[in-house]
Design a protein around this motif. Structure first.
Motif, PDB file in Angstrom:
ATOM      1  N   GLU A 476      66.516  54.970  39.168  1.00  0.00           N
ATOM      2  CA  GLU A 476      66.525  54.294  40.460  1.00  0.00           C
ATOM      3  C   GLU A 476      65.439  54.868  41.376  1.00  0.00           C
ATOM      4  O   GLU A 476      64.791  54.117  42.118  1.00  0.00           O
ATOM      5  N   ALA A 479      62.280  53.314  40.356  1.00  0.00           N
ATOM      6  CA  ALA A 479      62.186  51.936  40.846  1.00  0.00           C
ATOM      7  C   ALA A 479      61.841  51.897  42.337  1.00  0.00           C
ATOM      8  O   ALA A 479      61.143  50.993  42.801  1.00  0.00           O
ATOM      9  N   ASP A 480      62.315  52.909  43.093  1.00  0.00           N
ATOM     10  CA  ASP A 480      62.021  52.982  44.532  1.00  0.00           C
ATOM     11  C   ASP A 480      60.697  53.681  44.812  1.00  0.00           C
ATOM     12  O   ASP A 480      60.358  53.902  45.989  1.00  0.00           O
TER      13      ASP A 480
END
Length: 523
Positions: A476, A479-480
């Protein structure tokens, strides 16, 4: 049965159960952590993203060690023949220390003349000058007690010291003549690097300096000072009971530069009562004009249920979370625009400061004193609550003295009668797996990078296989755009630099098991 033995034979780091699972890069620099942020003019600036910081703003440790201090366990009493204590664990650790490893010495001075309401430390508020003299005698007794256990390298008659730091409390609570006495005694016990090579620092309350204190400190050999300023706004200063003028701070810096101190640090705090983004920005701008070599900008964590002094601060006087976030963003942007290099976890330094140079060269380290350029040193702590970190083969021992002054002094008094008694009362013995995770966490926090090939070579594992669960948890963040991962390693991107602790926390095996609610938030 608990194993209190001291390891004397190195064991290989061989925890991998699977062969390498991906192709490694052929080219490898001598130091994989050097120059990852480019030259001085092309350094990796932190990017402030309010939405991302809010998303990841969770509680976590500052990782001045791994495992953290929450893993301390009591050292059991070890009663031997005729009721005398047998050889203690601390004695064995010091005796088996690698004699060629240089030392970093830390001295904890617990006294202050004034109570600062934001304080989250065990300090003793007193104006009695006799307290410092009494305490100095205990410090010197502990120095002699530990020094007799340390072996020296062939051709030397004293252990080598590369770094020294006095913290507290207020170290300048010691009178000038007491500081001279301590320093001269240390010269009889240890060999110190020259002024150009060693790192000898002291924390200073600018309100507690005599006319000659800075001159005496410099003549003794101190070459770095740190000043607790916190804020220059008078309303804020009154609210936290730490009042001093900007002119006083500027005069101290001017004198220190004239005396030839190598580096000057200033501490600031955001989130104090009555602070606003505008008032803090004025403080930061004024400090930039004074041009310190380093700045530490700490987040005030209001925990009055744990720290009695903070009960003087009313909740309604504190800035809102949104205002605190604005203060952080403004401060980061202002300092980086002024040319300061963001080191990590609240710290900034001028590009030509030793701390910034060490980071660019991939030689930065982190221990109980924070970021340091002396990562090859064993840390030897003296005084109430002080902490030592001693390496022994593939194990590191972390020891802490009693946090109660009377109990600490009682230990030193007992040692005068029974030389088997030692001051440490708590310890951590790190495992090989701990050392591996410590290496991962510290490189992410110091260099914003983890090189898989480097880890494989040092620890005899396949990092991708070994840390497959952690790598999946980092998905995550990738992805950020906080990090970037590939077969070569993990890089913390500009957007994630202010959240480096969050990346490191993924590799902490202890955090979720026992301590997830024991820390303040990252921001």
């Amino acid at each position: 049965m608990t194993d209190y033995s001291v390891q004397t034979n190195p064991q290989p780091y061989n925890d991998a159960e699977a062969p390498p699972s991906t192709t490694r890069p052929v080219m490898q620099p001598d130091n994989p952590y050097a120059s990852t942020r480019g030259s001085i003019t092309n350094k990796q600036l932190p990017a402030f993203d309010e939405a991302i910081i809010n998303k990841y703003n969770r509680s976590g440790p500052r990782y001045t060690s791994y495992p953290t201090a929450l893993e301390f366990t009591p050292i059991p009493e070890n009663i031997g023949v005729n009721g005398f204590e047998a050889v203690s664990l601390e004695t064995k650790i010091l005796q088996n220390r690698e004699s060629r490893a240089p030392l970093s010495l830390y001295f904890h001075i617990p006294f202050c003349r004034h109570l600062c309401y934001y304080c989250a430390c065990n300090k003793i508020i007193t104006k009695k000058n006799s307290d410092s003299g009494d305490y100095l005698q205990y410090l010197m007794a502990e120095i002699a007690l530990k020094r007799r256990l340390l072996s020296v390298s062939e051709g030397s008659d004293k252990p080598l010291v590369k770094q020294l730091h006095l913290g507290g409390g207020t170290p300048t609570f010691l009178r000038d003549e007491e500081m001279v006495k301590l320093w001269e005694f240390l010269q009889t016990q240890f060999e110190f690097l020259s002024d150009d090579e060693g790192d000898y620092s002291i924390e200073i309350d600018p309100r507690e300096l005599s006319e000659n204190t800075l001159k005496i400190l410099r003549n003794l050999g101190f070459n770095r000072i740190s000043l607790g300023v916190q804020d220059l706004d008078e309303t804020v200063q009154i609210a936290v009971n730490r009042v001093h003028s900007a002119e006083l701070i500027e005069n101290v810096l001017t004198e220190a530069r004239g005396l030839g101190f190598h580096s000057i640090n200033i501490d600031l705090i955001y989130g104090l009562p009555h602070q606003t983004p505008d008032t803090l920005d004025k403080t930061v701008q004024r400090i930039i004009e004074m041009s310190p070599d380093r700045l530490s900008v700490f987040n005030y964590a209001h925990l009055p249920e744990r720290f009695k002094a903070q009960r003087q601060i009313k909740d309604e006087k504190l800035p809102s979370p949104a205002a605190k976030l604005a203060m952080l963003g403004n401060t980061v942007n202002t300092l980086t625009e002024a040319g300061y290099q963001y080191i990590g976890i609240d710290h900034f330094a001028k590009p030509d400061d030793e701390l910034a140079i060490a980071q660019r060269e991939g030689k930065l380290h982190r221990n109980f004193q924070g970021y340091t350029i002396m990562g090859d040193c064993d840390l030897l702590g003296f005084g109430v609550s002080s902490i030592s970190q001693i390496a022994n083969s593939n194990t590191r021992y972390i020891l802490q003295n009693d946090t109660n002054l009377q109990n600490y002094q009682a230990k030193i008094d007992m040692a005068k009668i029974n030389p088997m008694v030692m001051p440490a009362v708590k310890y951590i013995k790190t495992s090989i797996k701990d050392r591996l995770r410590e290496y991962v966490i510290m490189n992410l926090l110091c260099h914003d990078y983890l090189d898989f090939k480097d880890v494989n070579q040092k620890f005899g594992i396949d990092a991708i296989t070994y840390f497959i669960d952690e790598i999946q948890q980092l998905g995550e963040m990738q992805a950020d755009r906080l990090i970037d991962m590939d077969a070569a390693g993990i890089r913390v991107l500009p957007r994630g630099r202010l959240l480096g602790r969050n990346v490191a926390m993924v590799f902490d095996e202890y955090l979720e098991k026992k301590h997830k609610n024991r820390f303040s938030k990252v921001i």
